[in-house]
Motif scaffolding. Sequence first.
Motif, PDB file in Angstrom:
ATOM      1  N   ALA A  74      14.824 -12.302 -47.442  1.00 27.34           N
ATOM      2  CA  ALA A  74      15.258 -11.918 -48.790  1.00 27.34           C
ATOM      3  C   ALA A  74      14.566 -10.640 -49.261  1.00 27.34           C
ATOM      4  CB  ALA A  74      14.993 -13.064 -49.763  1.00 27.34           C
ATOM      5  N   LYS A  75      13.317 -10.448 -48.846  1.00 26.06           N
ATOM      6  CA  LYS A  75      12.578  -9.241 -49.234  1.00 26.06           C
ATOM      7  C   LYS A  75      13.166  -7.982 -48.607  1.00 26.06           C
ATOM      8  CE  LYS A  75       8.106  -9.701 -48.842  1.00 26.06           C
ATOM      9  NZ  LYS A  75       6.804 -10.142 -48.260  1.00 26.06           N
ATOM     10  N   HIS A  76      13.961  -8.159 -47.553  1.00 26.99           N
ATOM     11  CA  HIS A  76      14.566  -7.022 -46.857  1.00 26.99           C
ATOM     12  C   HIS A  76      16.077  -6.958 -47.103  1.00 26.99           C
ATOM     13  CE1 HIS A  76      10.968  -5.865 -44.472  1.00 26.99           C
ATOM     14  NE2 HIS A  76      10.633  -7.122 -44.694  1.00 26.99           N
ATOM     15  N   ASP A  77      16.507  -7.550 -48.210  1.00 21.02           N
ATOM     16  CA  ASP A  77      17.926  -7.537 -48.599  1.00 21.02           C
ATOM     17  C   ASP A  77      18.809  -8.225 -47.564  1.00 21.02           C
ATOM     18  OD1 ASP A  77      17.418  -6.141 -50.986  1.00 21.02           O
ATOM     19  OD2 ASP A  77      17.411  -4.238 -49.919  1.00 21.02           O
ATOM     20  N   LEU A  78      18.244  -9.244 -46.917  1.00 16.87           N
ATOM     21  CA  LEU A  78      18.987 -10.021 -45.935  1.00 16.87           C
ATOM     22  C   LEU A  78      18.965 -11.481 -46.340  1.00 16.87           C
ATOM     23  CD1 LEU A  78      17.426  -8.451 -42.701  1.00 16.87           C
ATOM     24  CD2 LEU A  78      19.714  -7.976 -43.597  1.00 16.87           C
ATOM     25  N   ALA A  79      19.907 -12.242 -45.796  1.00 10.85           N
ATOM     26  CA  ALA A  79      19.893 -13.697 -45.937  1.00 10.85           C
ATOM     27  C   ALA A  79      19.797 -14.286 -44.538  1.00 10.85           C
ATOM     28  CB  ALA A  79      21.153 -14.197 -46.639  1.00 10.85           C
ATOM     29  N   ALA A  80      18.867 -15.208 -44.350  1.00 11.90           N
ATOM     30  CA  ALA A  80      18.695 -15.873 -43.057  1.00 11.90           C
ATOM     31  C   ALA A  80      19.513 -17.158 -43.048  1.00 11.90           C
ATOM     32  CB  ALA A  80      17.230 -16.181 -42.807  1.00 11.90           C
ATOM     33  N   LEU A  81      20.292 -17.335 -41.993  1.00 12.89           N
ATOM     34  CA  LEU A  81      21.123 -18.529 -41.833  1.00 12.89           C
ATOM     35  C   LEU A  81      20.590 -19.318 -40.647  1.00 12.89           C
ATOM     36  CD1 LEU A  81      24.633 -16.853 -42.225  1.00 12.89           C
ATOM     37  CD2 LEU A  81      23.169 -17.796 -44.024  1.00 12.89           C
ATOM     38  N   LEU A  82      20.053 -20.504 -40.924  1.00 21.02           N
ATOM     39  CA  LEU A  82      19.463 -21.333 -39.877  1.00 21.02           C
ATOM     40  C   LEU A  82      20.394 -22.450 -39.430  1.00 21.02           C
ATOM     41  CD1 LEU A  82      15.905 -21.508 -41.442  1.00 21.02           C
ATOM     42  CD2 LEU A  82      16.518 -20.313 -39.348  1.00 21.02           C
ATOM     43  N   GLN A  83      21.520 -22.594 -40.113  1.00 23.87           N
ATOM     44  CA  GLN A  83      22.473 -23.644 -39.758  1.00 23.87           C
ATOM     45  C   GLN A  83      23.039 -23.405 -38.360  1.00 23.87           C
ATOM     46  OE1 GLN A  83      25.769 -24.730 -39.385  1.00 23.87           O
ATOM     47  NE2 GLN A  83      26.229 -26.258 -40.934  1.00 23.87           N
ATOM     48  N   GLU A  84      23.424 -24.499 -37.686  1.00 24.23           N
ATOM     49  CA  GLU A  84      23.828 -24.403 -36.287  1.00 24.23           C
ATOM     50  C   GLU A  84      25.091 -23.577 -36.064  1.00 24.23           C
ATOM     51  OE1 GLU A  84      21.022 -27.746 -36.488  1.00 24.23           O
ATOM     52  OE2 GLU A  84      22.706 -27.122 -37.731  1.00 24.23           O
ATOM     53  N   LYS A  85      26.037 -23.599 -36.978  1.00 25.17           N
ATOM     54  CA  LYS A  85      27.311 -22.913 -36.735  1.00 25.17           C
ATOM     55  C   LYS A  85      27.782 -22.232 -38.007  1.00 25.17           C
ATOM     56  CE  LYS A  85      30.707 -22.271 -33.670  1.00 25.17           C
ATOM     57  NZ  LYS A  85      30.519 -21.640 -32.358  1.00 25.17           N
ATOM     58  N   PRO A  86      27.135 -21.127 -38.400  1.00 26.63           N
ATOM     59  CA  PRO A  86      27.534 -20.471 -39.645  1.00 26.63           C
ATOM     60  C   PRO A  86      28.900 -19.810 -39.567  1.00 26.63           C
ATOM     61  CG  PRO A  86      25.365 -19.717 -38.891  1.00 26.63           C
ATOM     62  CD  PRO A  86      25.974 -20.492 -37.779  1.00 26.63           C
ATOM     63  N   PHE A  87      29.314 -19.401 -38.349  1.00 30.72           N
ATOM     64  CA  PHE A  87      30.548 -18.628 -38.216  1.00 30.72           C
ATOM     65  C   PHE A  87      31.429 -19.221 -37.115  1.00 30.72           C
ATOM     66  CE2 PHE A  87      27.306 -15.666 -39.762  1.00 30.72           C
ATOM     67  CZ  PHE A  87      27.907 -15.251 -40.948  1.00 30.72           C
ATOM     68  N   ASN A  88      32.717 -19.145 -37.357  1.00 30.29           N
ATOM     69  CA  ASN A  88      33.698 -19.658 -36.404  1.00 30.29           C
ATOM     70  C   ASN A  88      33.892 -18.665 -35.257  1.00 30.29           C
ATOM     71  OD1 ASN A  88      35.532 -21.675 -35.656  1.00 30.29           O
ATOM     72  ND2 ASN A  88      37.264 -20.515 -36.454  1.00 30.29           N
ATOM     73  N   GLU A  89      34.151 -19.196 -34.067  1.00 32.22           N
ATOM     74  CA  GLU A  89      34.555 -18.386 -32.912  1.00 32.22           C
ATOM     75  C   GLU A  89      33.484 -17.446 -32.370  1.00 32.22           C
ATOM     76  OE1 GLU A  89      37.372 -18.857 -31.312  1.00 32.22           O
ATOM     77  OE2 GLU A  89      38.144 -20.328 -32.732  1.00 32.22           O
ATOM     78  N   VAL A  90      32.235 -17.578 -32.840  1.00 27.15           N
ATOM     79  CA  VAL A  90      31.112 -16.914 -32.172  1.00 27.15           C
ATOM     80  C   VAL A  90      30.023 -17.967 -31.995  1.00 27.15           C
ATOM     81  CG1 VAL A  90      31.597 -14.605 -33.073  1.00 27.15           C
ATOM     82  CG2 VAL A  90      30.055 -16.116 -34.346  1.00 27.15           C
ATOM     83  N   ASN A  91      29.084 -17.683 -31.120  1.00 24.31           N
ATOM     84  CA  ASN A  91      28.055 -18.666 -30.809  1.00 24.31           C
ATOM     85  C   ASN A  91      27.307 -19.126 -32.055  1.00 24.31           C
ATOM     86  OD1 ASN A  91      28.684 -18.467 -28.128  1.00 24.31           O
ATOM     87  ND2 ASN A  91      26.647 -17.817 -27.459  1.00 24.31           N
ATOM     88  N   GLY A  92      26.938 -20.387 -32.014  1.00 23.35           N
ATOM     89  CA  GLY A  92      26.046 -20.924 -33.025  1.00 23.35           C
ATOM     90  C   GLY A  92      24.604 -20.821 -32.558  1.00 23.35           C
ATOM     91  N   SER A  93      23.701 -21.443 -33.318  1.00 21.32           N
ATOM     92  CA  SER A  93      22.268 -21.318 -33.051  1.00 21.32           C
ATOM     93  C   SER A  93      21.664 -22.650 -32.647  1.00 21.32           C
ATOM     94  CB  SER A  93      21.536 -20.791 -34.293  1.00 21.32           C
ATOM     95  OG  SER A  93      22.010 -19.503 -34.636  1.00 21.32           O
ATOM     96  N   GLY A  94      20.707 -22.578 -31.735  1.00 17.45           N
ATOM     97  CA  GLY A  94      19.990 -23.761 -31.281  1.00 17.45           C
ATOM     98  C   GLY A  94      18.493 -23.578 -31.436  1.00 17.45           C
ATOM     99  N   LYS A  95      17.772 -24.615 -31.007  1.00 18.40           N
ATOM    100  CA  LYS A  95      16.311 -24.581 -31.008  1.00 18.40           C
ATOM    101  C   LYS A  95      15.859 -25.298 -29.736  1.00 18.40           C
ATOM    102  CE  LYS A  95      14.466 -26.248 -34.682  1.00 18.40           C
ATOM    103  NZ  LYS A  95      14.117 -25.629 -35.957  1.00 18.40           N
ATOM    104  N   HIS A  96      15.828 -24.565 -28.619  1.00 21.96           N
ATOM    105  CA  HIS A  96      15.512 -25.194 -27.346  1.00 21.96           C
ATOM    106  C   HIS A  96      14.111 -25.799 -27.398  1.00 21.96           C
ATOM    107  CE1 HIS A  96      18.497 -22.075 -25.519  1.00 21.96           C
ATOM    108  NE2 HIS A  96      19.094 -22.998 -26.250  1.00 21.96           N
ATOM    109  N   ASN A  97      14.043 -27.083 -27.051  1.00 18.54           N
ATOM    110  CA  ASN A  97      12.811 -27.850 -27.133  1.00 18.54           C
ATOM    111  C   ASN A  97      12.218 -27.980 -25.728  1.00 18.54           C
ATOM    112  OD1 ASN A  97      11.589 -30.221 -29.269  1.00 18.54           O
ATOM    113  ND2 ASN A  97      11.151 -30.524 -27.102  1.00 18.54           N
ATOM    114  N   ASN A  98      11.305 -27.048 -25.386  1.00 21.02           N
ATOM    115  CA  ASN A  98      10.642 -27.078 -24.082  1.00 21.02           C
ATOM    116  C   ASN A  98       9.516 -28.106 -24.138  1.00 21.02           C
ATOM    117  OD1 ASN A  98      11.813 -24.578 -22.521  1.00 21.02           O
ATOM    118  ND2 ASN A  98      11.476 -23.903 -24.621  1.00 21.02           N
ATOM    119  N   TRP A  99       9.569 -29.087 -23.246  1.00 21.47           N
ATOM    120  CA  TRP A  99       8.725 -30.295 -23.354  1.00 21.47           C
ATOM    121  C   TRP A  99       7.987 -30.554 -22.055  1.00 21.47           C
ATOM    122  CZ3 TRP A  99       9.477 -35.058 -20.720  1.00 21.47           C
ATOM    123  CH2 TRP A  99       8.841 -36.181 -21.256  1.00 21.47           C
TER     124      TRP A  99
END
Length: 734
Positions: A348-373
């Motif tokens: 927000a301080k850089h005039d951006l919005a961060a989207l952490l949700q898994e699938k913010p946009f249709n037809e492009v890749n969503g986001s994950g959090k690979h859990n290396n264990w």
Amino acid sequence: IFQCNAHNYFFYQYQQKKMFAAAVKQVARLERRHRSAVGSGRSTSTLSAFQEYGKFVFSGKVADDYLKKQGSSGDILKNPSWVKNESDTVANAVFDWAVDHGASNYCHWFQPMAGSGVRHGQTGQVHNMFLEFDKNGEVKQDFKGKTLVKGETDGSSYPNGGLRGTHQAGGYLALDTSSPIFLRGDTIFIPSALVSYHGHALDEKTPLLRANAALNKHGSRLLGLLGLDTSSGIRTNIGLEQEMFLVPRDQYYRRPDLQMTGRTIIGKNAPRGQEMCDHYMAPLSSATGALAAMQEMQDECWRIGIPLKTRHREVAPNQFEFAPLYGTSTTQIDQNLMVMQIIEEVAAKHDLAALLQEKPFNEVNGSGKHNNWSIATNDGVNLLAPDEINEASKNDDAFPVVMAAIVAAVDEHGDLMRAAISSPGNDFRLGACEAPPAIISAYLGGDMTKYLEDFMNGAKSMYEPGKKVLDLGVSEVLPFEVPAEDRNRTSPFPYGGGRFEFRAVGSSQNVSLVNTVLNTITADKFDEFATRIEAGEDPAEIARATLKKHWKVIFNGDNYCLDAQQDLTDRGVWRIDSGVEAIAQLSSKKNIELFKKTGVLTEEECKARQDVLHDHYTGTVEMEALCLVEMINGHVIPSVKAAGAGPLEGLQAIVPKIKDAVAAIHAAETSFEKASLARTLRLETMVEMRETCDEAEEVVPADLWTLATYKELLFLDSHTTVKDPVGSDYGDFE
């Protein structure tokens, strides 16, 4: 043309002066640090430029220095008994450290259930000044040992699944000694567990701590029987790769769905997506705010002891990733929650919005959090590294025994692994050629598979991962070695040498449940193996029989292939396509018995957690549905009317359908029934409604369409504008 060139000239001058000012400041900082370091023999060519990193976490040398002033040392923090025996000593040291770094408040920092996607930071906290006035009106310390190690809060408004009634509102907080206290701003944060008056877990952390204890107990038993010194204890280490999107904040404000739900419920695809793979690991451009934001995110994380090591662009436009160095499970999870909070706040301080949700946009890749264990002894022997464990135990069967237990755990409890990744956003992501499908198999690779297969069939062999040499045929690049096996990014649970990677985890998740499940199912198998060995059975024979029984869960092929998915389904590998149905596995007889046996969750806690997760899913969908109504009434229909074009009647018919569906959800009796109806609304009805809205966007002129488009949201490199710097302050030189 002249105006354009003039603007470019002034912008160039502005940038040059900014860069010069920044350089002067940096030289001055380095010079000051150099002068302060001369006495110790350090110079600016050393790491003194990073001397602030780690100063805001109370551990290691920082804690040791302050505890020595209290007549003690950092060694006392290695034994949790300090909470009873040395709490005042630690509290005084923490107080001095906090005051020296400008803090005036403390809070017990805890993790209520079901925070992903809705609760900022996914934690709970109440800030209290650690000062008071004495009888003379003078300020004095008000921070004692009992204040540090225990707290109490009103637990009435946190999701609890029926574990406490309205008239039983107490929430009790106890310091978690496995995760260090840290300082941010004017507040010190004390990682804590949250339980009810009757001791029921009301948070994400408590079951994880119990699962850690179960794995330590039964892992120590089993590995001790295999010849390994486990006197230091057993723990799990994890590393969490965090993906996210960064979008222009002004366009974010033109999307009620992104603001309210974290994803675009409607939106026509832009003419360009990720077809050319041009975003993946491309340069982090200084022409947008993204690089500066990521630099500040990294810097702030390192200051509070979070080793956020890697940053890069991801596949989808405006998608990025951070990855830390690995650490213990409780610490890594606590740090990841703070990473997500810092990402949102700094963006927000850089005039951006961060989207952490898994699938913010249709037809492009969503986001994950690979859990290396991985699993290791506290003194550093990695149980998933064959050479390490076999050498340390002087037992060539130790590693295959451990692997057999894990393979069996994945096969028997794939339903729980699927439940653990059933965040609402994963509905749109799993199996979409960006994340593994909802079929829980394990990838071992050809070399490891052959090694275990030989062992299973009675042959003695060593695990020797193959390597090959690549020769590019040019003198400038010498031949170099690479692994003989490639990565398998389509597997939900691939072995990657010394670790497994749970790839299907969602980006917005608190991964406590993920690791609670992994640790619990492994502890259960370790317990089974140890009990049988103690009864006189041969460890190698137990492992061989186990591998033969559970071999079907091993799959080294392409998990995106539909034929392969059918093959795995036919084998009987766990497959639960619906996240709602997967969550319901928490209350199955098998899983209740598992959690009770290992001491991780009671039957009441299993059922309550299931209800909480179903309610979280339903609440997420309801917010999306009501947001869609608002966007249709407030934006789409007015735009269509203004343009005199588009499916007006179809749009007007959508709103009552949504309202009826939401009313039906409210009328359902159980949390599972509500969530099932919500899933139908979301994945069937609302998907069809989206098509109607996107059809309207396609024909309405751009100047009449009031919602930010994918084109405006997804391409920072093409849409960032720089304010005219003429007449602006070029920066001070202090």
